[in-house]
Design an enzyme around this catalytic site. Structure first.
Site, PDB file in Angstrom:
ATOM      1  N   ASP A  68       0.794  -1.236   0.000  1.00 30.10           N
ATOM      2  CA  ASP A  68       0.000   0.000   0.000  1.00 30.10           C
ATOM      3  C   ASP A  68       0.826   1.285   0.000  1.00 30.10           C
ATOM      4  O   ASP A  68       0.295   2.366  -0.245  1.00 30.10           O
ATOM      5  CB  ASP A  68      -0.963   0.015   1.188  1.00 30.10           C
ATOM      6  CG  ASP A  68      -0.274  -0.274   2.521  1.00 30.10           C
ATOM      7  OD1 ASP A  68       0.843   0.236   2.746  1.00 30.10           O
ATOM      8  OD2 ASP A  68      -0.858  -1.018   3.329  1.00 30.10           O
ATOM      9  N   HIS A 117       7.045  -7.503  -1.129  1.00 28.68           N
ATOM     10  CA  HIS A 117       6.101  -8.044  -2.105  1.00 28.68           C
ATOM     11  C   HIS A 117       5.719  -7.050  -3.194  1.00 28.68           C
ATOM     12  O   HIS A 117       4.709  -7.229  -3.878  1.00 28.68           O
ATOM     13  CB  HIS A 117       4.839  -8.539  -1.386  1.00 28.68           C
ATOM     14  CG  HIS A 117       5.094  -9.684  -0.461  1.00 28.68           C
ATOM     15  ND1 HIS A 117       4.204 -10.066   0.522  1.00 28.68           N
ATOM     16  CD2 HIS A 117       6.152 -10.528  -0.355  1.00 28.68           C
ATOM     17  CE1 HIS A 117       4.706 -11.098   1.186  1.00 28.68           C
ATOM     18  NE2 HIS A 117       5.887 -11.387   0.677  1.00 28.68           N
ATOM     19  N   CYS A 177       4.382  -0.769 -25.464  1.00 24.35           N
ATOM     20  CA  CYS A 177       4.295  -1.925 -26.359  1.00 24.35           C
ATOM     21  C   CYS A 177       3.448  -1.600 -27.597  1.00 24.35           C
ATOM     22  O   CYS A 177       3.768  -2.034 -28.707  1.00 24.35           O
ATOM     23  CB  CYS A 177       3.696  -3.123 -25.630  1.00 24.35           C
ATOM     24  SG  CYS A 177       4.820  -3.905 -24.453  1.00 24.35           S
ATOM     25  N   GLY A 189       1.659  -6.644  13.205  1.00 19.16           N
ATOM     26  CA  GLY A 189       0.557  -6.751  12.261  1.00 19.16           C
ATOM     27  C   GLY A 189       0.655  -7.881  11.271  1.00 19.16           C
ATOM     28  O   GLY A 189       0.154  -7.765  10.154  1.00 19.16           O
ATOM     29  N   THR A 230      -3.769 -10.964  17.503  1.00 20.00           N
ATOM     30  CA  THR A 230      -4.033 -12.393  17.655  1.00 20.00           C
ATOM     31  C   THR A 230      -2.761 -13.130  18.055  1.00 20.00           C
ATOM     32  O   THR A 230      -1.644 -12.645  17.857  1.00 20.00           O
ATOM     33  CB  THR A 230      -4.572 -12.990  16.347  1.00 20.00           C
ATOM     34  OG1 THR A 230      -3.633 -12.747  15.287  1.00 20.00           O
ATOM     35  CG2 THR A 230      -5.909 -12.353  15.981  1.00 20.00           C
TER      36      THR A 230
END
Length: 361
Positions: free
Chosen positions: A125, A151, A187, A246, A278
């Site tokens: 992001d 990523h 292209c 996170g 968690t």
């Protein structure tokens, strides 16, 4: 692994941990999608996350959320390809409307106080950049760049034919919403030139199609891991504190990265602190993570900020962009590795990373 709930009752112990962070000089942070949820971007794996939303809209297309990022699954049918593009349009719109969170601002403040060595982000992001940190593409990472994008990023679209990038503009979003890829202007121009000159025209939309500038599973054409691996190896020589925030720690490359940095930090007498809402399986992380603080990353960031503001200005140190003469330049580590050191980059076919190896000779 020590476990603490982020609440008033545990405040004395939490402040002890913050004192350790205040004393750290080279903090490395590894983050996942959880740090952007409060900014308006749903995470991927929760029951109401992005994976669940796309599965609800397009049942039966993919068997799991991971398939949405698997090149071998995306191009298996026209329906799966259409679903992929629509999902990317949804994700891009979420990113555009997202807000920079307290956690992202916290990273910027750690950098301003010269405590931050690097943030390794699994997120695409670019909210770290909006917070004021420098981000570089994976092909040209300098030691002064504080954010490493594991990523990729979603600000641009990447053409698999010419390997050029172009902005993920509103026109591209609209094309993705229709389930079709945009045309690569470069292209198309090359095809027109070839046609005019009488040369054979290669179809610019075949065999692959332009897509967001993110890494996908089973994408053997994109190689970015060596540069990331060199930076990680460099940072493991300096890191004295590791913060993990996170992330569910389920992605294999992230797990390897955490374990490599944990070993390096522990060898230096440092601590590894995991902040997440968690829990994770304790038996998998015993001896790797020292403390798990269960709570929201923003709440933790605000608590740390309040304590950092109490630090006298004359105790803040200066960081050289050249990291004391140790540079990452032209694909070589200078003054860092001996001749037996090796750096292993991205695991082939996966948007995840593995790093250092050392000869036993």
């Amino acid at each position: 692994m020590e476990k603490l709930i982020l609440n008033q009752q545990n405040r004395p112990r939490l402040l002890e941990i913050i004192q350790y962070i205040k004393s750290a000089k080279n903090i490395v942070v590894i983050v996942g999608a959880g740090i952007s949820v409060s900014g308006g971007i749903p995470d991927f794996r929760s029951p109401d996350g992005l994976f669940a939303e796309i599965m609800k809209q397009y049942p039966g297309v993919f068997s799991s959320g991971r398939d949405l990022f698997d090149l071998s699954r995306i191009f298996i049918s026209s329906r799966s390809l259409t679903t992929f593009y629509k999902f990317m349009a949804l994700l891009k719109q979420q990113v555009i409307s997202a807000r920079v969170t307290a956690t992202h601002h916290h990273f910027a403040k750690l950098n301003n106080t010269n405590k931050l060595l690097r943030v390794y982000s699994q997120n695409v992001d670019n909210l770290e950049e909006r917070a004021g940190l420098t981000i570089n593409d994976c092909n040209n990472i300098r030691s002064s760049d504080r954010i490493v994008k594991l990523h990729g990023e979603i600000d641009n679209v990447w053409c698999n034919i010419c390997h050029k990038t172009f902005p993920f503009s509103s026109d591209v979003i609209n094309a993705f919403k229709d389930g079709t890829p945009p045309e690569c202007q470069y292209c198309m121009e090359q095809a027109e030139k070839a046609k005019i000159s009488g040369k054979r025209v290669r179809n610019p939309r075949s065999p692959m199609l332009p897509r967001p500038n993110i890494l996908l599973y089973n994408d053997f054409e994109r190689t970015v891991g060596e540069e990331i691996g060199r930076v990680a190896y460099h940072d493991q020589r300096k890191a004295d504190c590791l913060l993990i925030m996170g992330t569910s720690l389920k992605v294999s490359g992230c797990k390897s990265l955490v374990k490599d940095f944990s070993k390096a930090v522990h060898n230096r007498g440092g601590k590894v602190i995991f902040i997440n809402t968690t829990e994770v399986a304790t038996n998998n992380w015993e001896g790797v993570i020292d403390v798990h603080i269960q709570g929201a990353s923003d709440d933790w960031a605000e608590l740390v900020e309040a304590e950092l503001e109490k630090e006298p200005a004359n105790k803040k140190r200066k960081r050289s962009c050249e990291d004391d003469g140790q540079k990452i330049k032209e694909g070589k580590l200078k003054k860092l590795a001996n001749k037996d050191d090796k750096v292993v980059g991205i695991r082939q076919g996966q948007p995840t990373l593995q790093f250092k190896k050392r000869s036993n000779r």
